[in-house]
Each structure stands twice: as structure tokens, then as C-alpha cells.
Design a protein around this motif. Sequence first.
Motif, PDB file in Angstrom:
ATOM      1  N   LEU A  99       0.815  -1.209   0.000  1.00  0.00           N
ATOM      2  CA  LEU A  99       0.000   0.000   0.000  1.00  0.00           C
ATOM      3  C   LEU A  99       0.852   1.265   0.000  1.00  0.00           C
ATOM      4  N   SER A 100       2.048   1.200   0.564  1.00  0.00           N
ATOM      5  CA  SER A 100       2.877   2.404   0.634  1.00  0.00           C
ATOM      6  C   SER A 100       3.277   2.891  -0.746  1.00  0.00           C
ATOM      7  N   TRP A 101       3.434   1.978  -1.736  1.00  0.00           N
ATOM      8  CA  TRP A 101       3.707   2.449  -3.100  1.00  0.00           C
ATOM      9  C   TRP A 101       2.435   2.556  -3.935  1.00  0.00           C
ATOM     10  N   MET A 102       1.400   1.773  -3.603  1.00  0.00           N
ATOM     11  CA  MET A 102       0.154   1.901  -4.349  1.00  0.00           C
ATOM     12  C   MET A 102      -0.517   3.260  -4.125  1.00  0.00           C
ATOM     13  N   LEU A 103      -0.272   3.861  -2.974  1.00  0.00           N
ATOM     14  CA  LEU A 103      -0.864   5.167  -2.682  1.00  0.00           C
ATOM     15  C   LEU A 103      -0.371   6.264  -3.629  1.00  0.00           C
ATOM     16  N   VAL A 104       0.683   5.991  -4.384  1.00  0.00           N
ATOM     17  CA  VAL A 104       1.192   6.964  -5.351  1.00  0.00           C
ATOM     18  C   VAL A 104       0.523   6.798  -6.713  1.00  0.00           C
ATOM     19  N   LEU A 105      -0.160   5.678  -6.955  1.00  0.00           N
ATOM     20  CA  LEU A 105      -0.713   5.381  -8.280  1.00  0.00           C
ATOM     21  C   LEU A 105      -1.692   6.434  -8.814  1.00  0.00           C
ATOM     22  N   PRO A 106      -2.553   7.049  -7.998  1.00  0.00           N
ATOM     23  CA  PRO A 106      -3.441   8.090  -8.565  1.00  0.00           C
ATOM     24  C   PRO A 106      -2.704   9.237  -9.233  1.00  0.00           C
ATOM     25  N   PHE A 107      -1.430   9.396  -8.932  1.00  0.00           N
ATOM     26  CA  PHE A 107      -0.617  10.424  -9.587  1.00  0.00           C
ATOM     27  C   PHE A 107      -0.540  10.203 -11.094  1.00  0.00           C
ATOM     28  N   ALA A 108      -0.802   8.966 -11.551  1.00  0.00           N
ATOM     29  CA  ALA A 108      -0.738   8.648 -12.975  1.00  0.00           C
ATOM     30  C   ALA A 108      -1.971   9.091 -13.741  1.00  0.00           C
ATOM     31  N   VAL A 109      -3.022   9.496 -13.053  1.00  0.00           N
ATOM     32  CA  VAL A 109      -4.284   9.837 -13.706  1.00  0.00           C
ATOM     33  C   VAL A 109      -4.410  11.357 -13.790  1.00  0.00           C
ATOM     34  N   PRO A 110      -4.453  11.928 -14.991  1.00  0.00           N
ATOM     35  CA  PRO A 110      -4.688  13.379 -15.107  1.00  0.00           C
ATOM     36  C   PRO A 110      -6.066  13.747 -14.574  1.00  0.00           C
ATOM     37  N   PRO A 111      -6.221  14.929 -13.995  1.00  0.00           N
ATOM     38  CA  PRO A 111      -7.525  15.314 -13.421  1.00  0.00           C
ATOM     39  C   PRO A 111      -8.670  15.261 -14.420  1.00  0.00           C
ATOM     40  N   TYR A 112      -8.421  15.652 -15.671  1.00  0.00           N
ATOM     41  CA  TYR A 112      -9.526  15.647 -16.632  1.00  0.00           C
ATOM     42  C   TYR A 112      -9.997  14.232 -16.936  1.00  0.00           C
ATOM     43  N   LEU A 113      -9.073  13.256 -16.938  1.00  0.00           N
ATOM     44  CA  LEU A 113      -9.501  11.862 -17.148  1.00  0.00           C
ATOM     45  C   LEU A 113     -10.308  11.365 -15.955  1.00  0.00           C
ATOM     46  N   ALA A 114      -9.891  11.731 -14.746  1.00  0.00           N
ATOM     47  CA  ALA A 114     -10.649  11.337 -13.566  1.00  0.00           C
ATOM     48  C   ALA A 114     -12.053  11.929 -13.607  1.00  0.00           C
ATOM     49  N   ALA A 115     -12.178  13.160 -14.079  1.00  0.00           N
ATOM     50  CA  ALA A 115     -13.495  13.796 -14.169  1.00  0.00           C
ATOM     51  C   ALA A 115     -14.386  13.056 -15.161  1.00  0.00           C
ATOM     52  N   TYR A 116     -13.849  12.717 -16.316  1.00  0.00           N
ATOM     53  CA  TYR A 116     -14.652  11.994 -17.300  1.00  0.00           C
ATOM     54  C   TYR A 116     -15.079  10.634 -16.761  1.00  0.00           C
ATOM     55  N   ALA A 117     -14.153   9.968 -16.046  1.00  0.00           N
ATOM     56  CA  ALA A 117     -14.473   8.646 -15.504  1.00  0.00           C
ATOM     57  C   ALA A 117     -15.566   8.742 -14.437  1.00  0.00           C
ATOM     58  N   TYR A 118     -15.475   9.719 -13.546  1.00  0.00           N
ATOM     59  CA  TYR A 118     -16.486   9.852 -12.498  1.00  0.00           C
ATOM     60  C   TYR A 118     -17.817  10.326 -13.056  1.00  0.00           C
ATOM     61  N   GLY A 119     -17.773  11.107 -14.137  1.00  0.00           N
ATOM     62  CA  GLY A 119     -19.020  11.487 -14.783  1.00  0.00           C
ATOM     63  C   GLY A 119     -19.803  10.283 -15.267  1.00  0.00           C
ATOM     64  N   GLU A 120     -19.086   9.268 -15.752  1.00  0.00           N
ATOM     65  CA  GLU A 120     -19.730   8.036 -16.202  1.00  0.00           C
ATOM     66  C   GLU A 120     -20.019   7.097 -15.032  1.00  0.00           C
ATOM     67  N   PHE A 121     -19.101   7.016 -14.064  1.00  0.00           N
ATOM     68  CA  PHE A 121     -19.248   6.087 -12.947  1.00  0.00           C
ATOM     69  C   PHE A 121     -20.452   6.443 -12.079  1.00  0.00           C
ATOM     70  N   LEU A 122     -20.695   7.753 -11.894  1.00  0.00           N
ATOM     71  CA  LEU A 122     -21.793   8.203 -11.040  1.00  0.00           C
ATOM     72  C   LEU A 122     -23.026   8.614 -11.821  1.00  0.00           C
TER      73      LEU A 122
END
Length: 561
Positions: A99-122
Motif C-alpha cells: 500500500l505504501s507504493w500503491m498510494l502513489v498510483l493516482p498520480f498517474a491519472v490526469p484530473p480531466y480523465l478522472a473527471a470523465y471517468a467519475y461522470g460516467e461512474f456516477l
Amino acid sequence: MNSIGSRKAVDPVRPPRHPLLRSAALLVSAIVLLPIIALAFVALSGSGEDWPHLVQNVLPGSIRSTLLLMSLVAVMTAVVGVASAWAVVAYDFPFRKTLSWMLVLPFAVPPYLAAYAYGEFLHFHGPLQGMVRALFGFQTIRDYWFPDIRTTQGTAFVLAAVLYPYVYMTTRVVFLMQGRNIADVARTLGASPRRVFWRVLLPVARPAIVAGLALVLMETINDVGAAEYFGVRTLTVAVYTTWLNRNSLEGGAQIALIMLLLVFVLLVAEQWVRRRQRYHAGRSTQMKVHPPRVRIVGFKRWAMSLTLLLPVLCGFGVPLLIFGQYASRRMDQFFAPALGKALFNSLTTATLTALLTVTVALLLLNVVRLCRGRGMIAVVRLASIGYALPGGILGLGLLFSLARFDNTIDAFFRANFGFSTGLLLTGSAAAVVLACTIRFVALAEGSIRSGMEKLPAGLDDAARSLGRTPVRSALSVLLPLLRPAILTAAVLVFVDTVKELSATILLRPFGFNTLATHVYENASRGVPQDGAAAALTIILTAMVPVLLLSGALMRDADAHL
């Protein structure tokens, strides 16, 4: 004569001035400042007829939304980043190392991609609401309440989900250091781990927390994709809408200057806090023994693991799930000519940017190494402020500057040679490379400087005492030793260029799509699933530096256990 000769013998040899290096550093600093100067010129040269409209209808709401968004993102990232860093450093529980290195993984996702994904997920037809209706037997949206992601609060949650690693990484390093000195003293006096955290480590780690938050807030100001997609009118969105919808360059430049004021305040606050870091700088000898972690027993140990997994799922798991599902259903996207061209453009732009940025960073570091003057250090710092400029502001200012340059060259050739040169740089891929170089040169310079600081202090002087010139010393001694740091800097710049959206939208040529703009265009048309393959490619590409950062964190931790 003897006295004169003896005076000459004891006079120190004046170090070479290196005029070419000094001139190159001044030129780089001038290019970095050029977009800011152009913005100020355009903002002040207008008639001012749009200013009353901006003051009355645009700025109050945009400033309010921007400040609220920044405040919410700051609180969320601080809580998640600091709590996660403390948990993996102070406690022992299942899968702690993973978990100590997995906690860095969200750094790989640009904010705009996260927004598009959550727009569809929710979305109403998305997996989460579908599960809610299946579990409770609801039929329509009127049968139950569900939070709306398309709000300032929802945008803040999405941004915090992918930006908290900035705080996590900076804070975790400080906690690792401080656990070896003042925290040990507090424990010997009978203080519990919780009290050590609140009364000792948290105040001492405040400079690192603020440094991470400064990066988070600058990325929040820079964001345009997530805010625009969720309908939140931030200052960045206002720049684009004022320029494109109202056809007012002056109005967009005036809003951009207000954004620069916010960035300046952030930089001043961050530098002020950095001045106090000397109070918690630990020596290497204090880092050799790690205090025993508190072992959690019973159900709480698994609850801790699940709690720390939650940020990873929110920031990395949801985007990977959504775009992975879309891409798996439409495998033909991976073979579409449009994606192939976007991938080629992204790789070409990112490669050229990485090469140019690393070259400029090495030039700036050599200026500091050889010239060693306060003036040159100030010039190098000035050349590194591009990372603090939001991509939209940088792109807008650079667009004005390049247009003026192209028009001047064209007028000269028309008057003297009778033909038009057209637009040489404006609306070209070279403009995108230049913008990304200006913005990421600080990232490359910082990475290489960190590697240089790990080398023996007298290495360069020893090589030169053996007859090596400064150039030969740099080529034969320093560059081979700095190869890992240079490679890391190039990889980080490469991937950040692949993720860059704000400046690319403004400066790209007509019909020139990168992976980021390919996803953005499809999301703007309301069909983000059509850009799923490009989105997945961006995430997988961005995982390269994230894994490098995670590996460095793990090596650092293991070296001090």
C-alpha cells in the motif's frame, strides 16, 4: 618590484566568467518571462470596454468558485495525504509495504480523465447507481437521493482523489526522517504514537505539507478539463470562455493576470514556509535506525488496510475501471487511424520536449556550478518559474508572443523580399514543445539537481585539478554519474507532456491531436467513451514515472529500516 611580484603571487586567480553560459541563461529566463510580459501588454492595451462586464458578471462568481475549489481540495488532500503517510510509517498492518507504493498510483491519472471517468461512474446509468437501484428496488431518480458530482464539491473530490500523492510523498519523507530523532525522544518520555503525531511530528512536518499543498493548488488552478466538464466556472474556464465565446483577447488576458496574482501568493507562502525547514533537517546518521512500528491487532489491522486502499480505488481504480470497460467493448479504437495519429503526435511532442527540457536544465545547472554568483542563481530561479504558471495562462501568453514574432518576420520579408513567410511558430507543433519546455524545465532541473547533490562535493574540483577543463569535466565525469537522474528527469517530463492539456488546446495546429486533446474533444461532445483507448493509453504511459517514484520511495524506506 619584489613587493609587486609578491602581491601578484598571492592574488587569487579570478574564476572565468563564462559569458556564453551567462548569455544562454539570460536568454532562457527571457523566454520564460515572455508569456507573462505579453499577457500584461495585451491586458493593458485593450479599450477596457469588457472590464465592467467582467467585474459585474464574470469575476465574482469565478473567483468565488476558484477559492472554494482550492480550499476544499487543500483540506481533502491534506487529510488524506498526511494520514496515509503517517499510517504507513508508524503502524504495522497487512500489505503495508504494498500500500505504501500503491498510494502513489493516482498520480498517474490526469484530473480531466478522472473527471470523465467519475461522470460516467456516477451517472444514472452508471454502475454505482445501477447497484443502488438493484439493491433497494428503486425505479427512477425521484425514488432516492444521490449526490451530484457536477458541483464545486464534486469537482474538489475528483481533483483531491488524484492530487493527494503530492502531499503524501513530501510528508512521508519527513515522517521517515523525524521518526529517528525527535520522535524517539518523545517516546522515551512516555508519549503515545498518537500524541507524538499531533504534538511533535505534525508541527515539524508543516513545511513539507505546505510544499505539497502548494503543488496541489497550482495544479487545481491549472485544471480546465475537470472544471469545464462538471460546469464549474473557475478563473481558468473564464479565460477560455471570455476569449472564445466573447471573442475578447483583452478580457481573457485580464482574467489571466488575476490568476497569476493567485499563483504569486501561493509561491510567496510556500517560499516563506520553506525558510523554516532548517528546523527539522535531520542528518544521515539519524536515519539509520527506525523506531519500531506499532503493531495493530485484531479487526483494526484489516480496517487500516481497507482504509488505505480506498484512496487508491478512488483515484486510480475508478478511472481504470471505466476506461478499461469502454476500451474492452470497443477494441477497434486501438486500431483507428485517429488514435494512431494522436499517439504519434504525443510521442513526438513528448520526446522533443524531454530532450529540449533536459538540455536546458543541464545548461542552467552548469551556470550555477561554474558561475557561482547570486545574480546567476537568481536568473536560474527565474528560469524555473514556468512550472508555477498554469498551462492555460502560459499558452495564452505564448500565443500572443509568437503571433507578434511571426507578424514581425512576415512584415520584414514582405517589405524587403516581396514574399510572405506566413505563420512560422504560431499554431505549430513547435509552439506546443516550447510551452511544455517552459513549464517543465523546473521539474527536470529539480530531478537532476537532486542527483547532483548526492555526488561528492569535491568531485568536480578534483577532476579540474587534474587538468580537465570545465566542459571536459562535465562530459567525462559528471554526465556519466548523473545518467540515472537525467533519465528520470526525461521520463517525468515525457509523461507530463503526454498528460498536458491546457496549453496544447491553445497552441496546437489545426487538425493536430494529441492523446489528451483526443480525449478532450470526445468528452466535449458528450461521448468520452469514444476516447477510452486514448485515455487508457495516457494512464498506462503515466504509470512509468509513478512506478519509478514508488520504487524510489520503497528503496528509501528499505535503506533506513
